[in-house]
Enzyme design. Structure first.
Site, PDB file in Angstrom:
ATOM      1  N   CYS A  74       2.943  -2.975   0.158  1.00  0.00           N
ATOM      2  CA  CYS A  74       1.950  -3.425   1.125  1.00  0.00           C
ATOM      3  C   CYS A  74       0.807  -4.045   0.330  1.00  0.00           C
ATOM      4  O   CYS A  74      -0.009  -3.333  -0.258  1.00  0.00           O
ATOM      5  CB  CYS A  74       1.446  -2.270   1.990  1.00  0.00           C
ATOM      6  SG  CYS A  74       0.282  -2.814   3.261  1.00  0.00           S
ATOM      7  N   GLY A  75       0.783  -5.379   0.304  1.00  0.00           N
ATOM      8  CA  GLY A  75      -0.198  -6.069  -0.524  1.00  0.00           C
ATOM      9  C   GLY A  75      -1.623  -5.760  -0.144  1.00  0.00           C
ATOM     10  O   GLY A  75      -2.490  -5.554  -1.015  1.00  0.00           O
ATOM     11  N   ASN A  76      -1.919  -5.705   1.150  1.00  0.00           N
ATOM     12  CA  ASN A  76      -3.296  -5.440   1.566  1.00  0.00           C
ATOM     13  C   ASN A  76      -3.698  -3.987   1.315  1.00  0.00           C
ATOM     14  O   ASN A  76      -4.862  -3.710   1.006  1.00  0.00           O
ATOM     15  CB  ASN A  76      -3.489  -5.816   3.032  1.00  0.00           C
ATOM     16  CG  ASN A  76      -3.610  -7.312   3.229  1.00  0.00           C
ATOM     17  OD1 ASN A  76      -4.194  -8.016   2.409  1.00  0.00           O
ATOM     18  ND2 ASN A  76      -3.043  -7.823   4.315  1.00  0.00           N
ATOM     19  N   CYS A 206      -1.013  -9.886   6.649  1.00  0.00           N
ATOM     20  CA  CYS A 206       0.023  -9.165   5.906  1.00  0.00           C
ATOM     21  C   CYS A 206       0.123  -9.793   4.529  1.00  0.00           C
ATOM     22  O   CYS A 206       0.477 -10.978   4.405  1.00  0.00           O
ATOM     23  CB  CYS A 206       1.360  -9.237   6.637  1.00  0.00           C
ATOM     24  SG  CYS A 206       2.721  -8.434   5.754  1.00  0.00           S
ATOM     25  N   GLY A 207      -0.183  -9.027   3.493  1.00  0.00           N
ATOM     26  CA  GLY A 207      -0.186  -9.563   2.132  1.00  0.00           C
ATOM     27  C   GLY A 207       1.191  -9.945   1.639  1.00  0.00           C
ATOM     28  O   GLY A 207       1.406 -11.062   1.137  1.00  0.00           O
TER      29      GLY A 207
END
Length: 266
Positions: A74-76, A206-207
Site C-alpha cells: 500500500c503505497g500511501n 491509491c499509490g
C-alpha cells in the site's frame, strides 16, 4: 493507545506507531471495527508501524484493509508511515518493510516518496463492455494485484459498479484485484479512478494503483518513461517516476501526506 488519523493524497488510515509491548490485538477485527465510517474512526485501512532499528533506519509496517484483510503493498500507507517516522524520529531516509519486502522512503520538502516494485505485466488480461464499448484491462503487479483500463473519460465510468464486477471476475480468481480506470491527459499526465479490493469501494487515491497506471500507460505509449503526474479524486496528485538505479523494475511514487487529527482509542 494513541493513534493518528492521517491520509496520503486522500487515501486515509488509522496509524498506530510503536504500540506498547503486550498490546497485541486481533488486528484484522480491530481494522474492521475502527475503519467503519459510521461507528469507528473511519478509514480505508489500519496501519501498524514498529521501529526495528535507527541506524540504518528501518520500520516494520503492517496494513490491514477496512474489511480486515492484509495488504501486501500500500503505497500511501507507506508514505504516511514515512511522514510519521520523520516527525517522531527525524528520519529523512529509511527502509519500510511490508509483507517481507523492504521499500525505500524519502522525506523531501512537502512530498513523501516510497518505492514500489513492478512485477508481472499482462496485456489484455480481462475483457468487458462499458457503455456498449468493448474494453480491455491490462494487469500489472506493483506489490499487489492491479488491472488497468484506458478509457476516454474516467468521469463517465461507474467506478463502483464496474470495479466490483471486474474485481470479482472469474479470470482473476481466487485473489481478485484492484481495478483502475485511466485517462490520458497529455504532457506526461494521467487521470485515475480506483476501486480498491479490501476497501470494496472507490478510494480517493491509491499509490500502488498510480504506479500500475503509469506502467500500463508507458507500455501503451501514452506517456514517456519519466516522471508522470497522476491526478486522483482527492485533487492531490501523485507523481510516479522510475528509480534511477533500476528503472525497469522499481518506481518511486510521491506526493502529500496530511496528519488530520490524533486521539486515544477507547
Amino acid at each position: 493507545m494513541r493513534f493518528r488519523k492521517i491520509h496520503g493524497a486522500g487515501n486515509d488510515f488509522i496509524l498506530l506507531s510503536d504500540p506498547e509491548p503486550g498490546s497485541q490485538k486481533d488486528w484484522p477485527k480491530e481494522a474492521e471495527r475502527l475503519c467503519a465510517r459510521r461507528t469507528g474512526v473511519g478509514a480505508d485501512g489500519l496501519v501498524i508501524s514498529s521501529l526495528i532499528s535507527k541506524a540504518p533506519a528501518l520500520l516494520e509496517v503492517e496494513c490491514f484493509n477496512a474489511d480486515g484483510s492484509i495488504a501486501t503493498m500500500c503505497g500511501n500507507a507507506l508514505r504516511c508511515t514515512a511522514w510519521a517516522a520523520h516527525r517522531d524520529h527525524g528520519f529523512g531516509e529509511m527502509g519500510l518493510r511490508m509483507a517481507g519486502v523492504t521499500h525505500e522512503a524519502l522525506v523531501k520538502d512537502d512530498s513523501i516518496w516510497v518505492t514500489a516494485e513492478v512485477g508481472v505485466i499482462q496485456p489484455r488480461r480481462v475483457h468487458t463492455v462499458i457503455h456498449g464499448k468493448p474494453t480491455w484491462f491490462d494487469s500489472a503487479h506493483t506489490g499487489t494485484e492491479h488491472v488497468v483500463a484506458v478509457v476516454d473519460d474516467v468521469e463517465a465510468i461507474d467506478a463502483v459498479m464496474v470495479g466490483r464486477l471486474v474485481r470479482h471476475h472469474a479470470d482473476l480468481a481466487p485473489l481478485g484485484t484492484n481495478v483502475n480506470f485511466v485517462q490520458a491527459l497529455g504532457n506526461q499526465a494521467l487521470k485515475i479512478r480506483t476501486y480498491e479490493r479490501g476497501v470494496e469501494e472507490e478510494t480517493l487515491s491509491c499509490g500502488s494503483g498510480a504506479v500500475a497506471a503509469v506502467v500500463i500507460a508507458t507500455m501503451r505509449g501514452l506517456v514517456a518513461p519519466r516522471a508522470v503526474t497522476v491526478h486522483n479524486r482527492a485533487g492531490e496528485p501523485l507523481t510516479v517516476r522510475p528509480h534511477s538505479n533500476r528503472p525497469h523494475r522499481t518506481q518511486w511514487v510521491g506526493g502529500p501526506v496530511t496528519n488530520t487529527f490524533e486521539g486515544v482509542l477507547a
